[in-house]
Design a protein around this motif. Sequence first.
Motif, PDB file in Angstrom:
ATOM      1  N   MET A   1      45.372  60.512  94.842  1.00  0.00           N
ATOM      2  CA  MET A   1      46.078  60.564  93.589  1.00  0.00           C
ATOM      3  C   MET A   1      46.563  61.994  93.364  1.00  0.00           C
ATOM      4  SD  MET A   1      44.801  59.722  89.662  1.00  0.00           S
ATOM      5  CE  MET A   1      43.771  58.418  90.184  1.00  0.00           C
ATOM      6  N   PRO A   2      47.828  62.142  92.998  1.00  0.00           N
ATOM      7  CA  PRO A   2      48.352  63.492  92.746  1.00  0.00           C
ATOM      8  C   PRO A   2      47.626  64.174  91.582  1.00  0.00           C
ATOM      9  CG  PRO A   2      50.126  61.870  92.864  1.00  0.00           C
ATOM     10  CD  PRO A   2      48.842  61.122  92.876  1.00  0.00           C
ATOM     11  N   ILE A   3      47.512  65.489  91.677  1.00  0.00           N
ATOM     12  CA  ILE A   3      46.794  66.258  90.655  1.00  0.00           C
ATOM     13  C   ILE A   3      47.471  66.135  89.296  1.00  0.00           C
ATOM     14  CG2 ILE A   3      47.954  68.446  91.159  1.00  0.00           C
ATOM     15  CD1 ILE A   3      44.283  68.184  90.279  1.00  0.00           C
ATOM     16  N   SER A   4      48.802  66.035  89.283  1.00  0.00           N
ATOM     17  CA  SER A   4      49.494  65.943  88.000  1.00  0.00           C
ATOM     18  C   SER A   4      49.148  64.641  87.284  1.00  0.00           C
ATOM     19  CB  SER A   4      51.006  66.055  88.190  1.00  0.00           C
ATOM     20  OG  SER A   4      51.512  64.951  88.906  1.00  0.00           O
ATOM     21  N   ARG A   5      48.950  63.577  88.027  1.00  0.00           N
ATOM     22  CA  ARG A   5      48.587  62.299  87.410  1.00  0.00           C
ATOM     23  C   ARG A   5      47.213  62.396  86.751  1.00  0.00           C
ATOM     24  NH1 ARG A   5      49.513  56.899  90.625  1.00  0.00           N
ATOM     25  NH2 ARG A   5      51.605  57.440  89.974  1.00  0.00           N
ATOM     26  N   THR A   6      46.275  63.018  87.436  1.00  0.00           N
ATOM     27  CA  THR A   6      44.931  63.206  86.888  1.00  0.00           C
ATOM     28  C   THR A   6      44.971  64.094  85.644  1.00  0.00           C
ATOM     29  OG1 THR A   6      44.008  62.994  89.099  1.00  0.00           O
ATOM     30  CG2 THR A   6      42.588  63.972  87.419  1.00  0.00           C
ATOM     31  N   LEU A   7      45.726  65.182  85.722  1.00  0.00           N
ATOM     32  CA  LEU A   7      45.821  66.096  84.583  1.00  0.00           C
ATOM     33  C   LEU A   7      46.493  65.430  83.386  1.00  0.00           C
ATOM     34  CD1 LEU A   7      46.788  69.433  86.374  1.00  0.00           C
ATOM     35  CD2 LEU A   7      44.612  68.863  85.289  1.00  0.00           C
ATOM     36  N   ARG A   8      47.493  64.585  83.642  1.00  0.00           N
ATOM     37  CA  ARG A   8      48.141  63.873  82.532  1.00  0.00           C
ATOM     38  C   ARG A   8      47.173  62.896  81.873  1.00  0.00           C
ATOM     39  NH1 ARG A   8      53.363  61.536  84.914  1.00  0.00           N
ATOM     40  NH2 ARG A   8      52.415  62.185  86.853  1.00  0.00           N
ATOM     41  N   ARG A   9      46.326  62.270  82.667  1.00  0.00           N
ATOM     42  CA  ARG A   9      45.329  61.364  82.082  1.00  0.00           C
ATOM     43  C   ARG A   9      44.329  62.136  81.226  1.00  0.00           C
ATOM     44  NH1 ARG A   9      44.144  57.053  86.955  1.00  0.00           N
ATOM     45  NH2 ARG A   9      46.218  56.139  86.883  1.00  0.00           N
ATOM     46  N   VAL A  10      43.883  63.282  81.723  1.00  0.00           N
ATOM     47  CA  VAL A  10      42.917  64.092  80.963  1.00  0.00           C
ATOM     48  C   VAL A  10      43.549  64.582  79.667  1.00  0.00           C
ATOM     49  CG1 VAL A  10      41.602  66.253  80.983  1.00  0.00           C
ATOM     50  CG2 VAL A  10      41.591  64.767  82.995  1.00  0.00           C
ATOM     51  N   THR A  11      44.763  65.118  79.741  1.00  0.00           N
ATOM     52  CA  THR A  11      45.408  65.609  78.516  1.00  0.00           C
ATOM     53  C   THR A  11      45.717  64.453  77.566  1.00  0.00           C
ATOM     54  OG1 THR A  11      47.565  65.601  79.609  1.00  0.00           O
ATOM     55  CG2 THR A  11      46.409  67.699  79.494  1.00  0.00           C
ATOM     56  N   GLY A  12      46.046  63.287  78.113  1.00  0.00           N
ATOM     57  CA  GLY A  12      46.296  62.129  77.264  1.00  0.00           C
ATOM     58  C   GLY A  12      45.058  61.721  76.484  1.00  0.00           C
TER      59      GLY A  12
END
Length: 107
Positions: free
Chosen positions: A1-12
């Motif tokens: 999974m791309p890091i940006s996808r993980t970071l977007r989930r965390v910030t969401g």
Amino acid sequence: MPISRTLRRVTGVLELILGIPFLGAMIVIGSGWSVLGVMLLFHIVVLVFSLQERRSGLGSILGIITSCLAWIPFLGMVLHLITAVVLLAGSLSGPRHSGGNRRTYLR
């Protein structure tokens, strides 16, 4: 999974927590509004990763705007909730540009 996808989930998820009416207000006011500055920096980092991976930065841009305006009581709550939805929906979507590094073979 791309890091940006993980970071977007965390910030969401963090934006969703800040959008909960009394809990979010207690967190923001209890931190002396410094949590808004932390979220601003976090959204900038997520935006950089998203753009490097050629993914949409819309949620992060909206998060930056939210971090700047969230000190306004009811507007902040609504903006946090909208940003959370956009970030979480964006983390479920695919790449912004199709065919970036994909190879196509003709037969």
